[in-house]
Motif scaffolding. Structure first.
Motif: not given
Length: 314
Positions: A312-314, A69-72, A60-64, A303-308
């Motif tokens: 930290l995710a656009s 990184l992909e979002d950047k 999970l952490l690696a996916e975050i 991971a996507e939900e937490w980043l949002t």
């Protein structure tokens, strides 16, 4: 040799050759192509290889990390489920993996300096920065960590007014603790509880390693009044358990910390990873692991939900 025997021998030979080819491919991925695992990008730094160990939380952490990184706008290759630290650490040091979500205390005591006595986040990270091979470095540590704990139910915490491990001293003789059998003789266990906090439980209930479901049942049924749980066990949130605070750092810090291969990670990537560390808490990790372990949600969605939610995710 009859036809059946000949055919079986031929099939065995094909299988053996296939396995050999696969093994060679794996070797090429980590050694000959240190940054990306593909000859076209070797040494270019265009692809960041994010790795993980072989358990759900680390994946999970690696996916975050990968999604951030992909979002950047950075190109990422995932290399998950590698295995234990004995397997993946050398791959990071040699450049086969660019980024890895580590646990700083275990990284120091298992891979870097087995004789280290550092326990706090600051002490551990100071030693890591001084002792890690020159090819790698750690970035900022998160507040989030996954470590040993002495945990009680909310009822026991209220009854005995327990908040920290020190609060156990006058009452532990009347209580039982459940843990893996090795806990009793470990410094970061029964030995340390006595020497650091003066705590001696009246009864020790040993269990086989990994018997967390049994341990939780004993705790909830009041067969034991305390349990040695890892701090990101989803049951802590689900059952409203109380992790006793450890102000003297008996249990060494295990903060989530990016370990990176220096030449494969630019400033933009480092900033993205440090931004994760600035936001990630143990409570966040607990909630996410509950979704994965209990609700069977996919780790990439979690991971996507937490980043949002963390912005930290656009």
């Amino acid at each position: 040799m009859n036809k059946a025997t000949y055919r079986a021998a031929a099939l065995s030979l094909v299988a053996a050759l296939s396995l050999t080819a696969t093994a060679c491919g794996a070797s090429d991925d980590s050694d000959d192509n240190p940054l990306t695992g593909s000859s076209g990008d070797k040494g270019s730094g265009k692809t960041i290889v994010v790795g993980s160990a072989n358990f759900p939380e680390n994946q999970l952490l690696a996916e975050i990390y990968a999604q951030a990184l992909e979002d950047k706008g950075l190109k990422v290759t995932r290399k998950f489920d590698i295995g234990a630290r004995e397997v993946y650490y050398d791959q990071v040091v040699k450049g086969g993996i660019s980024v890895f979500p580590e646990y700083n205390g275990a990284l120091l005591s298992v891979a870097v300096d087995k004789k280290s006595t550092a326990t706090s986040t600051e002490e551990i990270n100071t030693e890591l920065k001084a002792k890690l091979p020159k090819s790698v470095e750690i970035l900022d540590s998160a507040a989030a960590e996954d470590k040993d704990s002495v945990t009680v139910t909310s009822e026991i915490a209220k009854k005995y007014k327990l908040k920290t491990l020190a609060d156990l001293k006058p009452v532990a003789k009347d209580l039982a603790i459940g843990a893996g059998s090795e806990f009793k003789t470990r410094t970061q266990g029964g030995v340390g509880l006595k020497s650091v906090y003066g705590v001696e439980f009246g009864k020790f209930q040993p269990l086989d390693a990994g018997a967390q479901s049994t341990l939780l049942k004993l705790l909830k049924d009041n067969k034991v009044q305390a349990a040695n749980l890892y701090t990101t066990d989803p049951a802590i949130v689900e059952d409203k358990l109380v992790v006793l605070e450890d102000p003297k750092n008996l249990f060494s810090s295990q903060n989530i910390t990016p370990l990176v291969y220096k030449s494969a990670v630019n400033d933009k990537a480092k900033a993205a990873l440090n931004a994760i560390s600035a936001k990630l808490t143990t409570e966040d990790l607990l909630e996410m692991m509950k979704k994965i372990s209990n609700d069977k949600e996919d780790s990439s969605d979690v991971a996507e939900e937490w980043l949002t939610s963390a912005g930290l995710a656009s």
